[in-house]
Design a protein around this motif. Structure first.
Motif, PDB file in Angstrom:
ATOM      1  N   UNK A  10       0.854  -1.187   0.000  1.00  0.00           N
ATOM      2  CA  UNK A  10       0.000   0.000   0.000  1.00  0.00           C
ATOM      3  C   UNK A  10       0.890   1.239   0.000  1.00  0.00           C
ATOM      4  N   UNK A  11       0.581   2.168  -0.907  1.00  0.00           N
ATOM      5  CA  UNK A  11       1.302   3.439  -0.984  1.00  0.00           C
ATOM      6  C   UNK A  11       0.335   4.561  -0.679  1.00  0.00           C
ATOM      7  N   UNK A  12       0.764   5.478   0.167  1.00  0.00           N
ATOM      8  CA  UNK A  12      -0.052   6.620   0.554  1.00  0.00           C
ATOM      9  C   UNK A  12       0.752   7.883   0.317  1.00  0.00           C
ATOM     10  N   UNK A  13       0.167   8.846  -0.379  1.00  0.00           N
ATOM     11  CA  UNK A  13       0.795  10.129  -0.628  1.00  0.00           C
ATOM     12  C   UNK A  13      -0.131  11.211  -0.100  1.00  0.00           C
ATOM     13  N   UNK A  14       0.397  12.041   0.787  1.00  0.00           N
ATOM     14  CA  UNK A  14      -0.370  13.138   1.353  1.00  0.00           C
ATOM     15  C   UNK A  14       0.384  14.422   1.033  1.00  0.00           C
ATOM     16  N   UNK A  15      -0.296  15.361   0.391  1.00  0.00           N
ATOM     17  CA  UNK A  15       0.342  16.603  -0.025  1.00  0.00           C
ATOM     18  C   UNK A  15      -0.528  17.779   0.378  1.00  0.00           C
ATOM     19  N   UNK A  16       0.106  18.833   0.891  1.00  0.00           N
ATOM     20  CA  UNK A  16      -0.646  20.042   1.226  1.00  0.00           C
ATOM     21  C   UNK A  16       0.132  21.275   0.779  1.00  0.00           C
ATOM     22  N   UNK A  17      -0.532  22.403   0.812  1.00  0.00           N
ATOM     23  CA  UNK A  17       0.115  23.660   0.453  1.00  0.00           C
ATOM     24  C   UNK A  17       0.180  24.575   1.677  1.00  0.00           C
ATOM     25  N   UNK A  18       0.415  23.970   2.832  1.00  0.00           N
ATOM     26  CA  UNK A  18       0.473  24.699   4.096  1.00  0.00           C
ATOM     27  C   UNK A  18       1.774  25.455   4.278  1.00  0.00           C
ATOM     28  N   UNK A  19       2.107  25.726   5.532  1.00  0.00           N
ATOM     29  CA  UNK A  19       3.291  26.542   5.827  1.00  0.00           C
ATOM     30  C   UNK A  19       4.579  25.740   5.920  1.00  0.00           C
ATOM     31  N   UNK A  20       4.514  24.415   5.930  1.00  0.00           N
ATOM     32  CA  UNK A  20       5.697  23.568   5.955  1.00  0.00           C
ATOM     33  C   UNK A  20       6.456  23.631   7.276  1.00  0.00           C
ATOM     34  N   UNK A  21       7.575  22.913   7.334  1.00  0.00           N
ATOM     35  CA  UNK A  21       8.400  22.889   8.537  1.00  0.00           C
ATOM     36  C   UNK A  21       9.812  22.457   8.169  1.00  0.00           C
ATOM     37  N   UNK A  22      10.733  22.661   9.071  1.00  0.00           N
ATOM     38  CA  UNK A  22      12.137  22.299   8.873  1.00  0.00           C
ATOM     39  C   UNK A  22      12.320  20.841   9.279  1.00  0.00           C
ATOM     40  N   UNK A  23      12.445  19.963   8.314  1.00  0.00           N
ATOM     41  CA  UNK A  23      12.545  18.528   8.576  1.00  0.00           C
ATOM     42  C   UNK A  23      13.794  18.188   9.382  1.00  0.00           C
ATOM     43  N   UNK A  59       7.650  27.722   4.834  1.00  0.00           N
ATOM     44  CA  UNK A  59       7.074  28.558   3.783  1.00  0.00           C
ATOM     45  C   UNK A  59       6.509  27.786   2.615  1.00  0.00           C
ATOM     46  N   UNK A  60       6.705  26.486   2.598  1.00  0.00           N
ATOM     47  CA  UNK A  60       6.189  25.635   1.524  1.00  0.00           C
ATOM     48  C   UNK A  60       5.314  24.548   2.123  1.00  0.00           C
ATOM     49  N   UNK A  61       4.609  23.852   1.281  1.00  0.00           N
ATOM     50  CA  UNK A  61       3.775  22.757   1.760  1.00  0.00           C
ATOM     51  C   UNK A  61       4.598  21.544   2.156  1.00  0.00           C
ATOM     52  N   UNK A  62       3.897  20.473   2.446  1.00  0.00           N
ATOM     53  CA  UNK A  62       4.530  19.237   2.878  1.00  0.00           C
ATOM     54  C   UNK A  62       4.017  18.086   2.035  1.00  0.00           C
ATOM     55  N   UNK A  63       4.922  17.184   1.673  1.00  0.00           N
ATOM     56  CA  UNK A  63       4.553  15.943   0.996  1.00  0.00           C
ATOM     57  C   UNK A  63       5.012  14.802   1.896  1.00  0.00           C
ATOM     58  N   UNK A  64       4.091  13.932   2.237  1.00  0.00           N
ATOM     59  CA  UNK A  64       4.391  12.752   3.047  1.00  0.00           C
ATOM     60  C   UNK A  64       4.120  11.520   2.194  1.00  0.00           C
ATOM     61  N   UNK A  65       5.110  10.632   2.117  1.00  0.00           N
ATOM     62  CA  UNK A  65       4.972   9.402   1.343  1.00  0.00           C
ATOM     63  C   UNK A  65       5.172   8.218   2.284  1.00  0.00           C
ATOM     64  N   UNK A  66       4.200   7.319   2.279  1.00  0.00           N
ATOM     65  CA  UNK A  66       4.252   6.133   3.136  1.00  0.00           C
ATOM     66  C   UNK A  66       4.072   4.901   2.259  1.00  0.00           C
ATOM     67  N   UNK A  67       4.890   3.880   2.516  1.00  0.00           N
ATOM     68  CA  UNK A  67       4.735   2.598   1.836  1.00  0.00           C
ATOM     69  C   UNK A  67       4.733   1.495   2.878  1.00  0.00           C
ATOM     70  N   UNK A  68       3.732   0.645   2.807  1.00  0.00           N
ATOM     71  CA  UNK A  68       3.638  -0.518   3.693  1.00  0.00           C
ATOM     72  C   UNK A  68       3.590  -1.753   2.799  1.00  0.00           C
ATOM     73  N   UNK A  69       4.604  -2.614   2.906  1.00  0.00           N
ATOM     74  CA  UNK A  69       4.632  -3.789   2.028  1.00  0.00           C
ATOM     75  C   UNK A  69       3.513  -4.768   2.370  1.00  0.00           C
ATOM     76  N   UNK A  70       3.105  -5.503   1.353  1.00  0.00           N
ATOM     77  CA  UNK A  70       2.084  -6.535   1.541  1.00  0.00           C
ATOM     78  C   UNK A  70       2.649  -7.609   2.452  1.00  0.00           C
ATOM     79  N   UNK A  71       1.826  -8.146   3.293  1.00  0.00           N
ATOM     80  CA  UNK A  71       2.257  -9.197   4.201  1.00  0.00           C
ATOM     81  C   UNK A  71       2.436 -10.494   3.415  1.00  0.00           C
ATOM     82  N   UNK A  72       3.590 -11.096   3.584  1.00  0.00           N
ATOM     83  CA  UNK A  72       3.881 -12.355   2.909  1.00  0.00           C
ATOM     84  C   UNK A  72       3.287 -13.476   3.735  1.00  0.00           C
ATOM     85  N   UNK A  73       2.213 -14.078   3.270  1.00  0.00           N
ATOM     86  CA  UNK A  73       1.531 -15.114   4.048  1.00  0.00           C
ATOM     87  C   UNK A  73       2.328 -16.407   4.155  1.00  0.00           C
TER      88      UNK A  73
END
Length: 75
Positions: A10-23, A59-73
């Motif tokens: 599962x891949x999740x991408x969250x993007x905003x045009x907020x005020x951002x932060x110093x990573x 001063x810029x937005x934030x992009x968050x990218x998350x990846x969760x691998x499929x569970x190997x049964x």
């Protein structure tokens, strides 16, 4: 917000045009709870053997990218 599910995981991408932060300095101020939410997210994703990345700057937005691998049964 973009969510994709396939055989790899599962891949999740969250993007905003907020005020951002110093990573780089997020969470280095140990006298407050600064960055505690980011550490919490990171530990939960790590528990699921996934990855999380932030792209942001003041001063810029934030992009968050998350990846969760499929569970190997078969593991």
């Amino acid at each position: 917000i973009s969510l994709h599910n396939n055989t790899e995981g599962v891949s999740l991408l969250i993007e905003d045009n907020g005020k951002g932060f110093d990573i780089i300095n997020a969470g280095k101020d140990h006298s407050s709870n600064a960055g505690l939410g980011l550490k919490n997210i990171q530990s939960r994703i790590a528990f699921l053997q996934g990855t999380v990345e932030w792209d942001s700057s003041p001063g810029n937005g934030t992009v968050t990218t998350i990846f969760i691998p499929a569970k190997n049964k078969y593991a």
